[in-house]
Design a protein around this motif. Structure first.
Motif, PDB file in Angstrom:
ATOM      1  N   SER A 122      35.785 110.913  80.278  1.00  0.00           N
ATOM      2  CA  SER A 122      35.738 112.319  80.679  1.00  0.00           C
ATOM      3  C   SER A 122      34.360 112.911  80.417  1.00  0.00           C
ATOM      4  O   SER A 122      33.634 112.494  79.517  1.00  0.00           O
ATOM      5  CB  SER A 122      36.803 113.126  79.926  1.00  0.00           C
ATOM      6  N   SER A 123      34.028 113.898  81.190  1.00  0.00           N
ATOM      7  CA  SER A 123      32.774 114.618  81.006  1.00  0.00           C
ATOM      8  C   SER A 123      32.919 116.006  81.615  1.00  0.00           C
ATOM      9  O   SER A 123      33.841 116.272  82.394  1.00  0.00           O
ATOM     10  CB  SER A 123      31.604 113.875  81.670  1.00  0.00           C
ATOM     11  N   VAL A 124      31.992 116.898  81.240  1.00  0.00           N
ATOM     12  CA  VAL A 124      31.996 118.269  81.748  1.00  0.00           C
ATOM     13  C   VAL A 124      30.640 118.556  82.383  1.00  0.00           C
ATOM     14  O   VAL A 124      29.593 118.352  81.758  1.00  0.00           O
ATOM     15  CB  VAL A 124      32.286 119.288  80.624  1.00  0.00           C
ATOM     16  N   THR A 125      30.673 119.006  83.609  1.00  0.00           N
ATOM     17  CA  THR A 125      29.447 119.460  84.284  1.00  0.00           C
ATOM     18  C   THR A 125      29.519 120.973  84.442  1.00  0.00           C
ATOM     19  O   THR A 125      30.591 121.536  84.690  1.00  0.00           O
ATOM     20  CB  THR A 125      29.316 118.798  85.658  1.00  0.00           C
ATOM     21  N   VAL A 126      28.384 121.618  84.273  1.00  0.00           N
ATOM     22  CA  VAL A 126      28.327 123.075  84.288  1.00  0.00           C
ATOM     23  C   VAL A 126      27.394 123.543  85.395  1.00  0.00           C
ATOM     24  O   VAL A 126      26.307 122.977  85.598  1.00  0.00           O
ATOM     25  CB  VAL A 126      27.847 123.625  82.925  1.00  0.00           C
ATOM     26  N   GLN A 127      27.826 124.572  86.096  1.00  0.00           N
ATOM     27  CA  GLN A 127      26.988 125.203  87.110  1.00  0.00           C
ATOM     28  C   GLN A 127      27.266 126.693  87.093  1.00  0.00           C
ATOM     29  O   GLN A 127      28.149 127.162  86.376  1.00  0.00           O
ATOM     30  CB  GLN A 127      27.283 124.615  88.492  1.00  0.00           C
ATOM     31  N   LEU A 192      35.765 119.730  84.498  1.00  0.00           N
ATOM     32  CA  LEU A 192      36.140 118.566  83.698  1.00  0.00           C
ATOM     33  C   LEU A 192      36.531 117.441  84.642  1.00  0.00           C
ATOM     34  O   LEU A 192      37.367 117.617  85.524  1.00  0.00           O
ATOM     35  CB  LEU A 192      37.314 118.906  82.777  1.00  0.00           C
ATOM     36  N   THR A 193      35.895 116.293  84.479  1.00  0.00           N
ATOM     37  CA  THR A 193      36.210 115.125  85.304  1.00  0.00           C
ATOM     38  C   THR A 193      36.553 113.947  84.398  1.00  0.00           C
ATOM     39  O   THR A 193      36.216 113.943  83.200  1.00  0.00           O
ATOM     40  CB  THR A 193      35.034 114.742  86.215  1.00  0.00           C
ATOM     41  N   THR A 194      37.235 112.968  84.951  1.00  0.00           N
ATOM     42  CA  THR A 194      37.535 111.742  84.211  1.00  0.00           C
ATOM     43  C   THR A 194      37.232 110.553  85.098  1.00  0.00           C
ATOM     44  O   THR A 194      36.840 110.709  86.258  1.00  0.00           O
ATOM     45  CB  THR A 194      38.999 111.720  83.739  1.00  0.00           C
ATOM     46  N   LEU A 195      37.429 109.363  84.545  1.00  0.00           N
ATOM     47  CA  LEU A 195      37.072 108.117  85.233  1.00  0.00           C
ATOM     48  C   LEU A 195      35.624 108.172  85.702  1.00  0.00           C
ATOM     49  O   LEU A 195      35.299 107.898  86.845  1.00  0.00           O
ATOM     50  CB  LEU A 195      38.033 107.856  86.406  1.00  0.00           C
ATOM     51  N   VAL A 199      37.188 111.570  89.167  1.00  0.00           N
ATOM     52  CA  VAL A 199      38.428 112.323  89.353  1.00  0.00           C
ATOM     53  C   VAL A 199      38.285 113.690  88.684  1.00  0.00           C
ATOM     54  O   VAL A 199      38.249 113.769  87.445  1.00  0.00           O
ATOM     55  CB  VAL A 199      39.630 111.568  88.758  1.00  0.00           C
ATOM     56  N   PRO A 200      38.199 114.795  89.453  1.00  0.00           N
ATOM     57  CA  PRO A 200      38.149 116.129  88.845  1.00  0.00           C
ATOM     58  C   PRO A 200      39.507 116.513  88.286  1.00  0.00           C
ATOM     59  O   PRO A 200      40.543 116.270  88.902  1.00  0.00           O
ATOM     60  CB  PRO A 200      37.740 117.037  90.005  1.00  0.00           C
ATOM     61  N   VAL A 201      39.491 117.098  87.088  1.00  0.00           N
ATOM     62  CA  VAL A 201      40.734 117.507  86.440  1.00  0.00           C
ATOM     63  C   VAL A 201      40.943 119.008  86.544  1.00  0.00           C
ATOM     64  O   VAL A 201      41.998 119.472  86.946  1.00  0.00           O
ATOM     65  CB  VAL A 201      40.748 117.067  84.959  1.00  0.00           C
ATOM     66  N   MET A 202      39.934 119.779  86.201  1.00  0.00           N
ATOM     67  CA  MET A 202      40.038 121.242  86.299  1.00  0.00           C
ATOM     68  C   MET A 202      38.636 121.849  86.313  1.00  0.00           C
ATOM     69  O   MET A 202      37.672 121.235  85.851  1.00  0.00           O
ATOM     70  CB  MET A 202      40.844 121.823  85.137  1.00  0.00           C
TER      71      MET A 202
END
Length: 251
Positions: A122-127, A192-195, A199-202
């Motif tokens: 999982s990771s988080v990208t911010v914009q 928030l994405t995973t894999l 895959v976007p989660v939210m």
């Protein structure tokens, strides 16, 4: 019984009397012999009857003993069959429980592995965000290392101590802080994405407000951090958003 013939008795009568006496004696002897024979026969019959009764009694006792032994054997066989059936039932139950435990353990292990993979990837990208309605507020206590740059949602922040004053640099703009002074970090959208980003989660729209609370003896700047968002933010997402040199605790 005999009578002494008196003188002058008729010899013929005497002979007849003797014959009568002999006949009576014979009859008596025969009667006694018959009585003895009857007694012997009766005794033999009684003995035979007693022997027959004893034999019948022994046969009945033997039959009863055989019936009791047969019943005991049947009861023992039934008991052994019941014990064997119960043992097989328990063995089957234990095997079934063991299979269920293995299946449940396998499912739990699979779920744990999936969760580990999902969390690890999982990771988080911010914009930049666009939403201005933030019904959710999450509060954290955070400690910044003084003099070290930190990155929150793409914003470069540095807490600087100058004697009794605290200077705070946000994206190059330096502000003098006193207790309860707020610093607002603009609207952002965290995805928030995973894999590994596939895959976007939210996606959460939010903004951050930092309120300065003072310095600590450990050379840290203490802030209260308010996160206003359009949906509830899980704590692990907040941990993704903060750098490792910032200590945060849910307040």
């Amino acid at each position: 019984m005999s009578e002494d013939p008196s003188p002058g008795a008729d010899p013929k009568k005497i002979e007849e009397l003797q014959k009568e006496v002999e006949r009576l004696n014979r009859e008596k002897a025969e009667a006694e012999a018959q009585a003895a024979a009857k007694a012997h026969a009766a005794a033999a019959a009684a003995e035979e009857k007693a022997a027959a009764e004893s034999k019948m009694k022994m046969e009945l006792e033997s039959q009863k003993a055989a019936a009791d032994a047969k019943m005991q054997a049947e009861l023992e066989a039934q008991r052994l069959a019941a014990e064997d059936a119960e043992r097989k039932r328990k063995e089957k139950q234990e095997k079934s429980k063991s299979r269920r435990r293995k299946i449940i353990g396998g499912i739990v292990l699979l779920i744990v592995l999936v969760l580990v993979v999902l969390v690890a990837s999982s990771s988080v990208t911010v914009q930049s965000g666009t939403t201005t309605n933030y019904p959710y507020i999450t509060t954290y206590s955070v400690w910044f290392p003084i003099g070290e740059p930190v990155d929150i949602s793409g914003h470069k922040l540095i807490a600087l101590s100058d004697g009794n004053e605290m200077m705070f640099s946000a994206d190059g703009s330096v502000t003098k802080l006193v207790r309860s002074d707020p610093i607002v970090i603009g609207e952002q959208a965290a995805t928030l994405t995973t894999l590994f980003g596939k895959v976007p989660v939210m996606t959460i729209n939010y903004k951050v407000i930092l309120e300065y609370q003072g310095n600590t003896a450990e050379n840290q700047a203490y802030f209260k951090m308010l996160i206003q968002s359009d949906k509830s933010i899980p704590e692990f997402v907040v941990n993704f958003m903060l750098p490792k040199n910032v200590i945060a605790q849910a307040a």
